[in-house]
Design an enzyme around this catalytic site. Structure first.
Site, short mmCIF file in Angstrom:
data_model
loop_
_atom_site.label_atom_id
_atom_site.label_comp_id
_atom_site.label_asym_id
_atom_site.label_seq_id
_atom_site.Cartn_x
_atom_site.Cartn_y
_atom_site.Cartn_z
CG HIS A 148 -2.92 -0.88 -2.82
ND1 HIS A 148 -2.83 0.80 -3.29
CD2 HIS A 148 -2.99 -1.05 -2.29
CE1 HIS A 148 -2.94 0.67 -1.38
NE2 HIS A 148 -3.69 -0.37 -1.12
CD GLU B 286 -2.72 3.07 -5.88
OE1 GLU B 286 -2.82 4.28 -6.19
OE2 GLU B 286 -2.85 2.60 -4.90
CG ASN C 29 -2.67 4.33 0.88
OD1 ASN C 29 -3.94 4.30 1.24
ND2 ASN C 29 -1.93 2.43 0.50
CB SER D 95 -1.03 0.18 1.22
OG SER D 95 -0.06 -0.37 2.42
#
Length: 713
Positions: A450, A462, A500, A429
């Protein structure tokens, strides 16, 4: 030939009986401005045709008509007067079909959505095959039906059913459409055209009273006052509860139906036109149309990547079981790619299989699948403790603990076991893909993949490209993600990647409010009820895991030391130190448990107020929103300028699918443009003293000054 255009042709198929066929040059039929004009011309030709006894409306394609050409909306809706003229003219074309002096029938295969559905409503009869899906999904674009749907549908299937269809925008099978009286017959695909022709022949022969079938659509709605009032009150209550104040379209649909109910067709259609035009000028419509366009862009890129992929993923492996690994394994198996689930502990494998079983069990309970399908999916997951089991797989998804040293060792070990062309990906992440790639001999076949938790519900993946990742690797991973039913968005490597990375400034902005004594419950209420997030920042932190968020601050601080420095006195750090990890152990900002009925409960934790020194400082809703959102939007702009994400549209879709960004706001860039770039710059400048994350980039400042748009292309 009665009429021949680029997208429509009309000719007799039998003596007296004509076929109006939609046959666009592209892959699907849709109502762009040119096709609408052709439709009008074709209907004029039919109305003036001697010897005409009946008409069937068909498609040359496997699907009927997918609706209006949404790509034209941005231009059409830019000018209010132009919009008024267009919708008034376009909607009356459907009256031409309804007013033909002979019986008509639509032959519906595949999708008949939006304008496609409205074309069938203008016919006297509707015959569908078993592949048909029919609906009016306009509310999902912040609109209502604009070609007579709010006027005709209630008169065909009743106001209660029509209100449900229109305000929810749901698609309906042919069988379900027949149950409510929209479809007159459902037949096998090979019998569709003949069945439609047969029903028109019966009507022309006087065996069916087609004029009586048509008349209710021309008259006021046949419902008594009490019945109609109760139906409208119920619909308003349901829409208020489900759509709330942020989505004006379903509310406008009810108003249009109510306003037109006691009028004949022309007046009712005018009420619909007025409501439609008003919605075209709303921020919600601009945002939701923008989402559609961005989604098409993302899907188009994924399809292109899939075509370019030289390696097909036929068998996969997941390293690290548990909840995340089990979720990934389940998703792969459920979508038809068998998977080996490898771990070093039997308890983890048991947990992973339990996770997959739990998800499937719920699908069985809801009758989405049967026990046979459940058994098939579970048998496609092979739990193992043995390294040898991963040999021969096409892709390995590493999903072990979020620690670069541990991940590095696992990745290097896997590379020594698998074939030379096996793709290796890390479900990380925040950790840099280039840092992890340093552990591999061949980093060209390595990238990030991800997933978001829970894997089976969250649509985004992702795909993170490292500096040495090959195009072939990226294409194959995007294709695999698409096969798993996910929306894959390719981003370049940096700490936190895209989602993130931009989430942390948002949470940091929230943290600064806590430092000033603002109540986290009040912040959550503002960000949920007024801004529209599914969860406020405190609740989100609990769901993600306070310990996870705290660990990630280390990674982000290493990558962006001046903008995202680690603060050991922050709320997240204090809660993590106190082992208040959120939902996972029942205590975070909130305390979690079960109520007297056994349902999950969430209560604010009094002890947190003392721990964080929250005094209840008052802040306005606008200030709370600005303090949280300005850092996030600024970071999105930086990611675009740095090439981490390729376009504003892809950034918007990433946050919509990965974080639940409010759809009626369209994503961070659409939110920025709705506010106005110059106004945003002024707002950010007013808070610049709060730190670097509130300071706009030179690029954004120049865009604002020049009056440019991030969606210009």
């Amino acid at each position: 030939m009665i009429y021949q255009g680029d997208s429509i042709r009309v000719d007799f198929i039998e003596d007296g009986f004509a076929e109006l066929q939609f046959a666009a040059a592209g892959s699907v039929n849709k109502f762009d401005q040119k096709t609408l004009q052709e439709f009008s011309d074709a209907l004029t030709a039919l109305a003036n045709t001697d010897g005409l006894r009946g008409v069937i409306v068909t498609s040359s394609k496997p699907t009927f008509i997918v609706g209006a050409d949404i790509t034209e909306f941005t231009t059409l809706f830019a000018d209010l007067e132009q919009t008024k003229v267009w919708v008034a003219k376009a909607s009356r074309v459907f009256d031409q079909l309804e007013d033909l002096p002979v019986p008509t029938a639509a032959a519906v295969a595949g999708f008949a959505l939006g304008g496609g559905c409205e074309a069938t409503l203008a016919c006297d009869y509707r015959v569908a095959d078993t592949t048909a899906t029919i609906g009016l999904p306009e509310v999902k674009l912040g609109l209502i039906p604009g070609f007579g749907g709010t006027m005709r549908l209630p008169r065909i299937i009743g106001p209660d059913n029509a209100l449900e269809w229109i305000t929810t925008g749901k698609n309906n099978s042919a069988v379900d459409a027949q149950k409510v009286g929209l479809v007159d017959a459902v037949v096998a695909p090979e019998k569709l055209k003949d069945a439609a022709l047969d029903i028109v022949k019966q009507a022309a022969a006087g065996e069916l009273d087609w004029r009586a079938k048509r008349q209710p659509k021309l008259d006021p709605l046949q419902a008594n006052d009490i019945e109609l009032t109760m139906t409208l009150v119920t619909a308003k209550g349901m829409v208020a509860a489900k759509a709330g104040k942020h989505y004006p379209a379903p509310h406008a649909a009810i108003q249009a139906i109510e306003k037109g109910a006691r009028h004949h067709r022309d007046e009712a259609l005018t009420a619909e036109n007025e409501a439609f035009v008003g919605l075209t000028q709303t921020d919600a419509c601009a945002a939701q149309v923008g989402i559609f366009m961005a989604d098409q862009l993302v899907k188009g890129k994924a399809k292109k990547a899939a075509k370019q992929a030289s390696k097909e993923i036929k068998r996969a492996a997941v390293l690290g079981a548990g909840i995340m690994g089990g979720g990934i394994a389940y998703q792969s198996a459920y979508k038809g790619v068998p998977v080996v689930m490898k771990d070093i502990r039997q308890e983890a494998l048991d947990l992973g299989m339990s996770e997959a079983s739990k998800i499937l069990g719920k699908l069985v309970e809801r009758k989405k699948i049967d026990h046979k399908k459940m058994a098939k999916v579970l048998s496609a997951i092979t739990p193992t403790l043995l390294d040898e089991a991963v040999k021969g797989v096409d892709i390995v998804v590493e999903a072990v603990v979020e620690n670069p040293d541990v991940k590095g060792k696992v990745l290097a070990h896997m590379e020594s076991l698998v074939d030379d062309d096996t793709i290796i990906v890390s479900n990380t992440s925040t950790i840099s893909i280039d840092r992890l790639a340093a552990n591999l001999k061949d980093p060209s076949r390595f990238c990030g993949m991800h997933f978001f938790n829970p894997v089976h519900k969250m649509p985004l993946v992702e795909v993170i490209r490292g500096k040495d990742t090959s195009d072939e690797t990226v294409a194959a991973v995007v294709a695999y993600a698409s096969r798993m039913g996910k929306t894959a968005i390719v981003v370049n490597d940096c700490p936190g990647f895209l989602v993130n990375r931009v989430l942390f400034p948002y949470l940091a902005g929230f943290s600064t409010l806590l430092d000033e004594g603002v109540d986290f419950v009040g912040i959550d209420k503002v960000m949920e009820r007024q801004f529209g997030w599914p969860m406020g920042p405190a609740y989100l932190s609990d769901v993600v895991g306070i310990d996870t968020a705290d660990h990630c601050t280390v990674v982000m601080a290493d990558g962006f030391p001046t903008r995202m420095p680690r603060d050991t006195s922050s709320a997240i750090a204090k809660l993590a130190a106190a082992e208040r990890y959120g939902q996972k152990n029942g205590k975070g900002f909130y305390n979690y448990g079960v109520d007297k009925r056994g349902r999950p409960s969430k209560e604010k934790a009094p002890e947190v107020y003392e721990m964080l020194g929250i005094t209840g400082t008052e802040k306005s809703a606008d200030e709370i929103i600005a303090r949280c959102m300005v850092p996030m939007v600024n970071e999105c702009v930086r990611c675009l300028e740095e090439g981490i994400v390729a376009s504003a549209a892809e950034c918007d879709m990433s946050l919509l699918y990965g974080l639940g960004f409010p759809p009626f706001r369209g994503g961070p860039f659409r939110y920025l443009e709705t506010m106005g770039l110059q106004k945003f710059v002024e707002l950010a400048d007013s808070m610049a003293d709060l730190g670097e994350m509130y300071q706009v980039t030179d690029g954004l400042r120049e865009m604002a000054k020049a009056g440019k748009s991030y969606f210009a292309s």
